[in-house]
Structure formats: C-alpha cells, structure tokens
Design a protein around this motif. Sequence first.
Motif, PDB file in Angstrom:
ATOM      1  N   ASN A 113       0.859  -1.185   0.000  1.00 17.65           N
ATOM      2  CA  ASN A 113       0.000   0.000   0.000  1.00 17.65           C
ATOM      3  C   ASN A 113       0.894   1.234   0.000  1.00 17.65           C
ATOM      4  O   ASN A 113       1.400   1.658   1.038  1.00 17.65           O
ATOM      5  CB  ASN A 113      -0.928   0.009   1.213  1.00 17.65           C
ATOM      6  CG  ASN A 113      -2.006   1.085   1.095  1.00 17.65           C
ATOM      7  OD1 ASN A 113      -1.790   2.147   0.510  1.00 17.65           O
ATOM      8  ND2 ASN A 113      -3.178   0.798   1.633  1.00 17.65           N
ATOM      9  N   SER A 114       1.088   1.807  -1.179  1.00 15.58           N
ATOM     10  CA  SER A 114       2.001   2.942  -1.334  1.00 15.58           C
ATOM     11  C   SER A 114       1.421   4.236  -0.767  1.00 15.58           C
ATOM     12  O   SER A 114       2.138   5.233  -0.646  1.00 15.58           O
ATOM     13  CB  SER A 114       2.343   3.137  -2.816  1.00 15.58           C
ATOM     14  OG  SER A 114       1.155   3.370  -3.567  1.00 15.58           O
ATOM     15  N   LYS A 115       0.131   4.242  -0.397  1.00 16.99           N
ATOM     16  CA  LYS A 115      -0.491   5.460   0.134  1.00 16.99           C
ATOM     17  C   LYS A 115      -0.182   5.672   1.618  1.00 16.99           C
ATOM     18  O   LYS A 115      -0.448   6.748   2.155  1.00 16.99           O
ATOM     19  CB  LYS A 115      -2.000   5.405  -0.068  1.00 16.99           C
ATOM     20  CG  LYS A 115      -2.444   5.428  -1.526  1.00 16.99           C
ATOM     21  CD  LYS A 115      -3.967   5.415  -1.629  1.00 16.99           C
ATOM     22  CE  LYS A 115      -4.416   5.452  -3.080  1.00 16.99           C
ATOM     23  NZ  LYS A 115      -5.894   5.447  -3.206  1.00 16.99           N
ATOM     24  N   ARG A 175      -7.944  12.694   5.408  1.00 20.34           N
ATOM     25  CA  ARG A 175      -8.210  11.822   4.264  1.00 20.34           C
ATOM     26  C   ARG A 175      -9.683  11.468   4.121  1.00 20.34           C
ATOM     27  O   ARG A 175     -10.067  10.699   3.242  1.00 20.34           O
ATOM     28  CB  ARG A 175      -7.355  10.544   4.380  1.00 20.34           C
ATOM     29  CG  ARG A 175      -5.867  10.816   4.147  1.00 20.34           C
ATOM     30  CD  ARG A 175      -4.969   9.792   4.792  1.00 20.34           C
ATOM     31  NE  ARG A 175      -3.558  10.109   4.524  1.00 20.34           N
ATOM     32  CZ  ARG A 175      -2.867  11.047   5.187  1.00 20.34           C
ATOM     33  NH1 ARG A 175      -3.464  11.756   6.146  1.00 20.34           N
ATOM     34  NH2 ARG A 175      -1.606  11.282   4.877  1.00 20.34           N
ATOM     35  N   TRP A 192     -10.049   2.622   0.409  1.00 16.94           N
ATOM     36  CA  TRP A 192      -8.669   2.132   0.440  1.00 16.94           C
ATOM     37  C   TRP A 192      -8.108   2.155   1.853  1.00 16.94           C
ATOM     38  O   TRP A 192      -7.298   1.304   2.227  1.00 16.94           O
ATOM     39  CB  TRP A 192      -7.772   2.938  -0.500  1.00 16.94           C
ATOM     40  CG  TRP A 192      -7.478   4.345  -0.061  1.00 16.94           C
ATOM     41  CD1 TRP A 192      -8.138   5.472  -0.430  1.00 16.94           C
ATOM     42  CD2 TRP A 192      -6.438   4.772   0.844  1.00 16.94           C
ATOM     43  NE1 TRP A 192      -7.599   6.587   0.184  1.00 16.94           N
ATOM     44  CE2 TRP A 192      -6.545   6.181   0.967  1.00 16.94           C
ATOM     45  CE3 TRP A 192      -5.441   4.116   1.555  1.00 16.94           C
ATOM     46  CZ2 TRP A 192      -5.692   6.935   1.774  1.00 16.94           C
ATOM     47  CZ3 TRP A 192      -4.587   4.861   2.359  1.00 16.94           C
ATOM     48  CH2 TRP A 192      -4.715   6.253   2.459  1.00 16.94           C
TER      49      TRP A 192
END
Length: 525
Positions: free
Chosen positions: A17-19, A320, A329
């Motif tokens: 999960n690059s976020k 967010r 996500w």
Amino acid sequence: MAFQFNNSGQQSAFEDNSKIPTVKQFQPQFLQKAIANQVRLNYQTIAVTQAINERGKKIPLAQLPVLTKGTTLVLDLGQYYVGHFRLQFTTAGSYPDAPALVNLRYCETQAELTCSAAYQGWLPEGWIQEETVKITDFPATFTAKDRTACRYLKLTVIATSEKYGLRLKKCDFRAQTAADFKLPEEKADKDLQLMRIDQLAQITLQNCMQGVFEDGPKRDRRLWLGDFRIQSLCASDLQTDFAIIKHCLYLFAGTQTSAGNIAADIFAYPRLVPDDLFMLDYNLLFVDTLANYYRATADRATLNELYPVAEKTIMFVADRAPSGEIPAWLVQTAFLDWLPDGIKIDRQAALQGVYLYALKQLRSLASTLEVDTVNITALIKQQEDLIKSKYYDASKRLFVSGPDKQASWWSQIWLTRADALGKDVSKQVLDTAIRTLKLDVFMTPYAYGELCLSLCEHGLKENALKLIRDYWGKMLADGAETSWEVFNPQKPNYSPYGVNSQLVLSHCHGWGSWPTYLLRHFLRD
C-alpha cells in the motif's frame, strides 16, 4: 514500502500500500522517555524433579533409566512460563565414542506434545519451538539459547552410539516476567469457574509482560498496538508500577510518522524497528490507550506530552476523509479481528465507529487539558449525522454496512462503544444483536472481549457474564491454562494459519486478558 494485511482466514496475505507513509525519522525526545521507563525483569528458577515416560508414568529424575536412541520423555513445569531451560547430562556405559543428538520440543499445551511436525501453512515455520541439540563432550550442561514459552518440554533421544546412553542429571527453568503482581488463589466461597477464568487471564498477561507487552511470548514476541491497548487496561488494575505502560506509549510516540500515522506493531529488541505494517483501527485506538493510562494514573505530564501524538493519529484520518466517510482504500487497512473463512465482512460501518469512538476519547482528553475542542466536536457531529443517515436501520434496530446492508457484529460493537446514536439506542442495538446475530463468527478473544465490554457499559452485565462463561469457560474445559490467540467454541480446532498449524498458534496471547479487567470493573459479586 508500507503494507496492509488482508485477514481473510486461511487466505490471508500481506499487500503493498504505497499510500501509507512510513517512518523516515524517529522522535528522539519521546524515545529518551521510553528508555527512562525501561523495565527490569523478575526471575525465578523452577526446578523440574520428575519426568513423564512414554507410558505416562511420572518418575523422579534420579530414578530415570538410561536414555538410549528413540527414548522420549516429557518434562512438566507445572505451569506456563517464559524463559530458558537448562539440562545437565551425564553418560552411562562406555566412554562416549560419538556425539549424542537430542530433539527438544517446547510445548505450550499438551496437544503440542503429539502434534505432527508436518506443518502446512502460510506463517513461517521458524515460529515452531523445536530444536535438535548436538552434545559432543560429557558431562554437559545445555542452556537453551532461545527464549521459550511453554509448560512442557518433550525430549527425544535421536542418536547415541551403541556403547553408551544418556542420563538426565538435572533440569531447571529460569522464568522471567516484568509483572509485579501475584496470581489470585482459589477460594472455596467464590465462583470456581470465574476464579479460574481470572487466573487464566492473569497468567496470560503475566507471561506477555516482558521488555514490552508482547502479543504472545511464543509468537509474535513484539509490541502490537491492538494487544497493548487491552493488556495495559488489564494491567492497570494489577500492577503497582506503570513504567511498562509508559515505556510502550513512548515507543509508539517515538516512531510516529510525520504524517501522523503509527505502525501497527514495533520490534522492540534486539533493536527498535517500527513494522512497515499499518492497521487503521490500531492507529485510531492509540488515543484510547493513552486515555486509559491517564484514568489509571492521573499522570498529567505524560498526557500533556503525548496528547499531540494522539491528535495526529486522528487527524491522519480526518485529513483523508473530508466528507466524514473514510475512503475504501483506508478502510481496507483495518484489522478488526481474525475474520471467519468464507464470509465477507463489510468493514465500513465498524471503522466509522472506531473513528467516532477515538474522536470522543480525544475530546475528553482535550477537555482535561483545557484544549480547544471546537474542531473535534465538529468532526464528532459530522460522524454522528453520517451514521444516523447511512448506517442505522431503525426497523431492524441494528447498524448496517455496505450495499447489502450487512448487520455484522463488528458494526454493532464499535458503533455502540462509540454511542453513535446515544446510550439508549446502543442498548437497544446490543439487545437486538444478542437475540438475532450468531456468535459463531468470532474466531478470537479480541473482538469478543470488546463485545463483552460494550455489553457491560450498557447495563447488559448478565449477557456479558454468560458470554465470558461460554467462551473462556469452554476454553478452560478444552484444556487451556492461558488464553489462546484463536478460539471458536463451535470450531475448537480452527486455525487461520493453515493445515496442521497447532505448533505455530500462540496459546498465550495478550488480547485474551480481557476477563481480568471485565470481572473487576463490572462483574464482581
């Protein structure tokens, strides 16, 4: 790279999960406080004076026959401990003309003594507590290098030469814990089942208290925020020294990212490393852990120092979720609990509940510190309005989630703990849920204990007491002496880790300590 965990029972997997931001730099001012509150371990030596042979007969060590190839013995400590075995061997017969090989399996439960080693699962086999020792020179003293968590040691002689055999001269175990409380004694005038459940919970907690609150002293041996929240709550009633709780709080604070999120867990030794795994619910519940610590200690200096850390964990989500609804996500990074195989749980409503609960805890702490609460209150109202309009079914008197309006236990637990629509509605929801939702979906004590807590908070103590008896009482009846990581009374052999995974399951797990808190705060005679 950060990871999230897709906990889908036996199909579980880690996913990129690059976020999710990762830690780039530690916060030294907090880590210094963590170091200042490091705990000392307490040690005791447990002497093993007898062994159990292959026919189940107990024999004093001094009367054991010579151990030859194929001989198996079981050494019983009498109770579950964490520490190191020490074995002293001599020989009988001719002078040893070859090394001896001895297999040692350290077992948390009796069932592990006879388990097949043919493990097939997705957890690494390195967690299995088993080793083969080569002994070349005699007399020999073997001290286990690795710390073990067990009650039993199964010793099997794999090889000696035909000219000599082994004698087990002495055996002891150096047990260790950071706990400073004594276990309760059974009393004839008390409810025996509840006393044993309380003992089970306390032995679990005691053995998980090492340099930090470990989730399990066999596995995973690290500081998980979800377990820590429960363990610290339970320990606050039993400990006279709160340093270990403070130590762990500052470890999480010292490894917070600049974006505000906190790792799901920390490797505390041999060196400090925050895991690259993120769990949304764990992150949000740091504030609950801090709030529980403050209620137990009234330590205003620590609260004042760590309040900004807690606030940042909440704002990480608020930034967010501008509409109030947590994006999908981010919801998918949550743990909630080990979820049942073959049942897809919609997590959205439950996570809105965790978020609202955390916001209310933050506002309570802000009020204590006389910090402005206008922004927090606005976020709370946003959540309450959203939940009322989207996640409550008045006709069913249940909270629902997702396009199919799924009414899961996880939604009921967290939206009632948050009192999303007030205490009266929460009580109605819990009463309805107890009558209409099946309990066989709970795979661990983690969320099950959270349900018991919510029942207690809303005046449904008899229901909570029945659940405790039905769950931990059944665990006791099935041979537990410490609380197991995974347990479903309807499926007692279930494991999320794969086929024949008994040897990697943790049979002493911190999140199973719930009863000792619940019994003291809500369910005393």
